[in-house]
Scaffold this motif. Structure first.
Motif, PDB file in Angstrom:
ATOM      1  N   TYR A 163       0.849  -1.193   0.004  1.00 33.11           N
ATOM      2  CA  TYR A 163       0.118  -0.173  -0.115  1.00 33.11           C
ATOM      3  C   TYR A 163       0.918   1.137   0.112  1.00 33.11           C
ATOM      4  N   LEU A 164       1.924   1.216   0.683  1.00 29.76           N
ATOM      5  CA  LEU A 164       2.968   2.340   0.739  1.00 29.76           C
ATOM      6  C   LEU A 164       3.585   2.401  -0.700  1.00 29.76           C
ATOM      7  N   GLY A 165       3.775   1.197  -1.390  1.00 30.72           N
ATOM      8  CA  GLY A 165       4.321   1.460  -2.827  1.00 30.72           C
ATOM      9  C   GLY A 165       3.195   1.953  -3.664  1.00 30.72           C
ATOM     10  N   ILE A 166       1.908   1.451  -3.377  1.00 32.60           N
ATOM     11  CA  ILE A 166       0.887   2.151  -4.481  1.00 32.60           C
ATOM     12  C   ILE A 166       0.703   3.606  -4.225  1.00 32.60           C
ATOM     13  N   CYS A 167       0.912   4.076  -3.052  1.00 34.15           N
ATOM     14  CA  CYS A 167       0.823   5.620  -2.718  1.00 34.15           C
ATOM     15  C   CYS A 167       1.988   6.426  -3.316  1.00 34.15           C
ATOM     16  N   GLU A 168       3.214   5.669  -3.167  1.00 35.10           N
ATOM     17  CA  GLU A 168       4.258   6.326  -3.892  1.00 35.10           C
ATOM     18  C   GLU A 168       4.272   6.479  -5.529  1.00 35.10           C
ATOM     19  N   VAL A 169       3.430   5.303  -6.182  1.00 34.01           N
ATOM     20  CA  VAL A 169       3.386   5.696  -7.555  1.00 34.01           C
ATOM     21  C   VAL A 169       2.256   6.521  -8.018  1.00 34.01           C
ATOM     22  N   ILE A 170       1.305   6.641  -7.286  1.00 34.43           N
ATOM     23  CA  ILE A 170       0.134   7.508  -7.528  1.00 34.43           C
ATOM     24  C   ILE A 170       0.794   8.973  -7.259  1.00 34.43           C
ATOM     25  N   LEU A 171       1.351   9.228  -6.175  1.00 30.54           N
ATOM     26  CA  LEU A 171       2.134  10.592  -5.865  1.00 30.54           C
ATOM     27  C   LEU A 171       2.858  10.866  -7.000  1.00 30.54           C
ATOM     28  N   GLY A 172       3.899   9.946  -7.461  1.00 27.11           N
ATOM     29  CA  GLY A 172       4.828  10.136  -8.674  1.00 27.11           C
ATOM     30  C   GLY A 172       4.084  10.482  -9.913  1.00 27.11           C
ATOM     31  N   LEU A 173       3.126   9.642 -10.222  1.00 28.78           N
ATOM     32  CA  LEU A 173       2.047   9.965 -11.591  1.00 28.78           C
ATOM     33  C   LEU A 173       1.634  11.399 -11.394  1.00 28.78           C
ATOM     34  N   LEU A 174       1.001  11.805 -10.275  1.00 30.89           N
ATOM     35  CA  LEU A 174       0.270  12.957 -10.210  1.00 30.89           C
ATOM     36  C   LEU A 174       1.386  14.237 -10.422  1.00 30.89           C
TER      37      LEU A 174
END
Length: 207
Positions: A163-174
């Motif tokens: 879940y931390l990884g998913i948050c990091e990916v979403i933040l990076g894409l945004l």
């Protein structure tokens, strides 16, 4: 009825034992908190450095950064990485010792390998961006590749890391769309999210 319930509990216990035997469970939540604090300190140092030259990161998506400022930011990022790795090793080794677990075994090797491949690819990609002067995508790329590394490695440790990884990916894409906020997103991703995750993991597994 009681016999059936006992059998279910036994199966559940066997499943837990098998899960623990295939996953590296000595990863400490305190290492996440320490990594987050290191990132916040690094971001504060970078912000101070830029203020000395009256440079705002959001101006022209980072295009106003001088080469000396770029070198300084790279040095700070490497320093944060060293501190994060050092704290992770310390707190993880301490937890492994308390639980009578081995720090270096087949499980930790699998975890390290699955983390290292996306991280190495991300590091090379960021170096390529730096070489071509595409500075405004370096922070988003770091977040995305780091998130992918966590997702990839979550199969060999606590599943919560996914879940931390998913948050990091979403933040990076945004922040790839809003590139002027790269430094802020980097601070949130590597600082705030790490501290929140580390705190939750500590109280869930170590208290």
């Amino acid at each position: 009825m009681n016999q059936q319930q006992d059998q279910l509990e036994a199966l559940h216990e066997i499943r837990n034992i098998m899960d623990r035997s295939s996953r590296f469970i000595s990863l400490s939540g305190l290492s996440g908190v320490a990594a987050g604090l290191s990132a916040l300190a690094g971001a504060a140092v970078v912000k101070w450095h830029l203020s000395q030259y009256n440079v705002t990161y959001s101006q022209d998506s980072g295009a106003t950064l001088t080469w000396s400022s770029i070198q300084f930011m790279v040095a700070v990022a490497l320093g944060v990485l060293i501190l994060a790795i050092g704290s992770a090793l310390y707190f993880t080794a301490r937890k492994a010792k308390l639980n009578n677990h081995r720090l270096w075994d087949s499980k930790s090797r699998r975890l390290l390998m699955n983390l290292a491949i996306p991280l190495a690819a991300g590091g090379i990609f960021c170096a390529i961006l730096l070489y071509h002067g595409i500075l405004y995508l370096i922070a988003p790329a770091m977040l995305v590749f780091y998130g992918l590394a966590l997702i990839n490695g979550s199969k060999y440790t606590y599943g919560d890391i996914r879940y931390l990884g998913i948050c990091e990916v979403i933040l990076g894409l945004l922040v790839s769309f809003f590139t002027g906020y790269g430094l802020l997103a980097w601070t949130v991703g590597f600082g705030v999210l790490h501290m929140v995750y580390g705190t939750l993991m500590y109280f869930k597994y170590e208290r």
